[in-house]
Scaffold this motif. Sequence first.
Motif, PDB file in Angstrom:
ATOM      1  N   LEU A 222       8.264  16.021  84.095  1.00 21.22           N
ATOM      2  CA  LEU A 222       7.196  15.674  85.055  1.00 21.22           C
ATOM      3  C   LEU A 222       6.293  14.586  84.494  1.00 21.22           C
ATOM      4  N   VAL A 223       5.952  14.703  83.228  1.00 24.72           N
ATOM      5  CA  VAL A 223       5.081  13.711  82.592  1.00 24.72           C
ATOM      6  C   VAL A 223       5.756  12.342  82.591  1.00 24.72           C
ATOM      7  N   ALA A 224       7.062  12.351  82.372  1.00 23.35           N
ATOM      8  CA  ALA A 224       7.794  11.078  82.319  1.00 23.35           C
ATOM      9  C   ALA A 224       7.904  10.415  83.688  1.00 23.35           C
ATOM     10  N   SER A 225       7.734  11.211  84.744  1.00 29.39           N
ATOM     11  CA  SER A 225       7.846  10.633  86.094  1.00 29.39           C
ATOM     12  C   SER A 225       6.576   9.847  86.418  1.00 29.39           C
ATOM     13  N   SER A 226       6.777   8.621  86.912  1.00 29.74           N
ATOM     14  CA  SER A 226       5.630   7.730  87.106  1.00 29.74           C
ATOM     15  C   SER A 226       4.925   7.939  88.440  1.00 29.74           C
ATOM     16  N   SER A 227       5.604   8.493  89.407  1.00 33.04           N
ATOM     17  CA  SER A 227       4.962   8.650  90.720  1.00 33.04           C
ATOM     18  C   SER A 227       5.437   9.933  91.381  1.00 33.04           C
ATOM     19  N   ARG A 228       4.784  10.195  92.497  1.00 30.66           N
ATOM     20  CA  ARG A 228       5.103  11.420  93.215  1.00 30.66           C
ATOM     21  C   ARG A 228       6.571  11.419  93.673  1.00 30.66           C
ATOM     22  N   SER A 229       7.026  10.275  94.156  1.00 29.13           N
ATOM     23  CA  SER A 229       8.408  10.228  94.654  1.00 29.13           C
ATOM     24  C   SER A 229       9.419  10.413  93.522  1.00 29.13           C
ATOM     25  N   SER A 230       9.100   9.925  92.329  1.00 33.86           N
ATOM     26  CA  SER A 230      10.058  10.102  91.231  1.00 33.86           C
ATOM     27  C   SER A 230      10.107  11.567  90.792  1.00 33.86           C
ATOM     28  N   ILE A 231       8.977  12.283  90.939  1.00 29.25           N
ATOM     29  CA  ILE A 231       8.976  13.731  90.636  1.00 29.25           C
ATOM     30  C   ILE A 231       9.887  14.459  91.626  1.00 29.25           C
ATOM     31  N   VAL A 232       9.763  14.075  92.895  1.00 31.34           N
ATOM     32  CA  VAL A 232      10.594  14.707  93.930  1.00 31.34           C
ATOM     33  C   VAL A 232      12.074  14.457  93.635  1.00 31.34           C
ATOM     34  N   VAL A 233      12.391  13.206  93.264  1.00 37.83           N
ATOM     35  CA  VAL A 233      13.784  12.850  92.977  1.00 37.83           C
ATOM     36  C   VAL A 233      14.286  13.647  91.758  1.00 37.83           C
ATOM     37  N   THR A 234      13.440  13.783  90.731  1.00 35.21           N
ATOM     38  CA  THR A 234      13.818  14.542  89.529  1.00 35.21           C
ATOM     39  C   THR A 234      14.106  16.006  89.878  1.00 35.21           C
ATOM     40  N   LEU A 235      13.187  16.557  90.705  1.00 39.30           N
ATOM     41  CA  LEU A 235      13.354  17.961  91.106  1.00 39.30           C
ATOM     42  C   LEU A 235      14.656  18.163  91.893  1.00 39.30           C
ATOM     43  N   LEU A 236      14.913  17.244  92.823  1.00 35.19           N
ATOM     44  CA  LEU A 236      16.151  17.329  93.621  1.00 35.19           C
ATOM     45  C   LEU A 236      17.387  17.205  92.722  1.00 35.19           C
ATOM     46  N   ALA A 237      17.277  16.299  91.746  1.00 37.59           N
ATOM     47  CA  ALA A 237      18.412  16.086  90.827  1.00 37.59           C
ATOM     48  C   ALA A 237      18.689  17.342  90.006  1.00 37.59           C
ATOM     49  N   LEU A 238      17.607  17.996  89.553  1.00 34.54           N
ATOM     50  CA  LEU A 238      17.761  19.228  88.761  1.00 34.54           C
ATOM     51  C   LEU A 238      18.400  20.336  89.594  1.00 34.54           C
ATOM     52  N   LEU A 239      17.917  20.475  90.829  1.00 38.27           N
ATOM     53  CA  LEU A 239      18.477  21.507  91.712  1.00 38.27           C
ATOM     54  C   LEU A 239      19.941  21.236  92.018  1.00 38.27           C
ATOM     55  N   GLU A 240      20.252  19.983  92.229  1.00 34.39           N
ATOM     56  CA  GLU A 240      21.638  19.610  92.535  1.00 34.39           C
ATOM     57  C   GLU A 240      22.557  19.899  91.333  1.00 34.39           C
ATOM     58  N   MET A 241      22.057  19.565  90.144  1.00 33.20           N
ATOM     59  CA  MET A 241      22.849  19.806  88.923  1.00 33.20           C
ATOM     60  C   MET A 241      23.059  21.308  88.716  1.00 33.20           C
ATOM     61  N   ALA A 242      22.015  22.093  89.009  1.00 36.13           N
ATOM     62  CA  ALA A 242      22.130  23.546  88.861  1.00 36.13           C
ATOM     63  C   ALA A 242      23.131  24.096  89.876  1.00 36.13           C
ATOM     64  N   ARG A 243      23.056  23.562  91.110  1.00 35.27           N
ATOM     65  CA  ARG A 243      23.988  24.014  92.150  1.00 35.27           C
ATOM     66  C   ARG A 243      25.444  23.721  91.768  1.00 35.27           C
ATOM     67  N   MET A 244      25.638  22.566  91.085  1.00 34.29           N
ATOM     68  CA  MET A 244      27.011  22.171  90.711  1.00 34.29           C
ATOM     69  C   MET A 244      27.443  22.834  89.397  1.00 34.29           C
ATOM     70  N   GLY A 245      26.574  23.609  88.814  1.00 32.67           N
ATOM     71  CA  GLY A 245      26.903  24.296  87.571  1.00 32.67           C
ATOM     72  C   GLY A 245      26.915  23.388  86.364  1.00 32.67           C
ATOM     73  N   ARG A 246      26.233  22.271  86.462  1.00 34.86           N
ATOM     74  CA  ARG A 246      26.208  21.328  85.331  1.00 34.86           C
ATOM     75  C   ARG A 246      24.927  21.491  84.510  1.00 34.86           C
ATOM     76  N   LEU A 247      24.079  22.386  84.925  1.00 32.09           N
ATOM     77  CA  LEU A 247      22.784  22.549  84.268  1.00 32.09           C
ATOM     78  C   LEU A 247      22.442  24.041  84.176  1.00 32.09           C
ATOM     79  N   LYS A 248      21.873  24.402  83.052  1.00 31.11           N
ATOM     80  CA  LYS A 248      21.438  25.784  82.875  1.00 31.11           C
ATOM     81  C   LYS A 248      19.915  25.783  82.784  1.00 31.11           C
ATOM     82  N   ILE A 249      19.298  26.609  83.623  1.00 25.53           N
ATOM     83  CA  ILE A 249      17.820  26.679  83.617  1.00 25.53           C
ATOM     84  C   ILE A 249      17.429  28.006  82.979  1.00 25.53           C
ATOM     85  N   PHE A 250      16.509  27.958  82.046  1.00 17.73           N
ATOM     86  CA  PHE A 250      16.130  29.200  81.361  1.00 17.73           C
ATOM     87  C   PHE A 250      14.661  29.162  80.908  1.00 17.73           C
ATOM     88  N   GLN A 251      14.180  30.368  80.535  1.00 20.41           N
ATOM     89  CA  GLN A 251      12.825  30.495  79.989  1.00 20.41           C
ATOM     90  C   GLN A 251      12.940  31.230  78.658  1.00 20.41           C
TER      91      GLN A 251
END
Lengths: 264, 195
Positions: A222-251
């Motif tokens: 989020l910090v690396a994103s320069s604007s609101r739209s780039s945050i949205v794009v990053t979030l969409l990209a993360l969700l898409e990667m998770a949906r495709m099983g290419r990303l693991k999200i954890f805490q």
Amino acid sequence: MLPSVFSGNKITNGICGVGFEIELEEYTGPLDLLCRLIESGEMEASRIRVSDLIRTYSAYLLEEKGVPIRTISEFISLTARLLLGKVRGLFPPGSATAGEVPCPGGDDADKALRKVLERYRPFRKASELLAEKLVERQKFFLRRMDEDPPIYDFGDLFSLSSLWWELISNKEEQTQQRRLGPTEEMLGFESQESDFLQVEKRILELEKLIESGNSLSFRSLLVASSSRSSIVVTLLALLEMARMGRLKIFQEERFGELRFKSAV
Amino acid sequence: MNCDSKAPSEKADVLAALESILIITSEPISHETVGRLLGIPPREASKALLTLQGHYESGHGFRLVRLGGGWQLASAPEQSEVVNRFREDMQEQPLRLSRAALETLAVVAYKQPVTRGEVEDIRGVRSDKVMETLLRLGLVRVAGRRKGTGTPLLFRTTAHFLDTFILDSISDLPRLEDLADTQDFDEMEEGEGGH
């Protein structure tokens, strides 16, 4: 205001062609004209021919499409008073009968007109004085002043409104630029690419970041994103990667920060 | 600004320093400012200005004139023809004001702050176009709105007005009462009475 029937040369010549509209340099308005007539002794009501008056006024009405009703009523009132004056003039002084109806508002109207002229004349004289001063002033010259920037003076609405218009104009320009498309400063995710392409591009970038097995925190993205739209794009990209099983999200702990790492 | 340490003491020095200030200023400078700059009392500054004014009265191509609340050097009236030719060469048009504009200015000057409606009421004729011209020429300015119905704009004369009509301040104009003259009306009434 019936100058066309007076015997003043300039007035007669100036008025005949244009009806009642007085646009002469010699006269600044009806009161000025009236003052001039009084001063030159040219105003003699007894010499005014009512038939001329009506003929001129009819021509004026035909020429002008939208004459205010007030002007018409003033004309009728004035003509009636003129006629009454002429009729009275035929009789010896003091021959008014007991039943005679007095001229409605006759004396009052005269007094009112006199009052108006008395109030107006000092300003007319002052304007003559200013004209003399202007001639005098134009005989000498001062060092030329540079154009100063507008200064806001208390109560100076003109300067204030100018500033407002400038601000609004700047804002509109910025909005227009945004509508037209990205500037050089806005390159990157905010290019004219479609949302889909932007997300695709971001997925590739994120994959590069996590390909070595490193994990990334959501905050750092989020910090690396320069604007609101780039945050949205990053979030969409993360969700898409998770949906495709290419990303693991954890805490790492409960209510801890979200982290991402490659699931491949 | 404290100029005491470098203040010119002799009368000739004061006049020379004063000339230097006047030659570079493009707007009227008050005697108070002159006094402060030269480190002399305002009264002395005023005297020095009057001395210079007298000095330039003849044999010079310029004059020291008092206008807009201060003093400024100006070209001599006798040289107006040649300066006008110079201005024409420089494509500068002298200010031309119609009688209607002058009359409107007179009303604004005496009645300020005044609304356009009040100007029209006194002049007995519409004055919107004239007022626009005067605003464009910088001779009048908008100075707020009158409280009440329609909250009309109020107009005032500007410093440029004072400069244009060689006035030190608005109070330099003769009193309106002194300009009132009802003689013609009285004569007219007498004439009508005898008719």
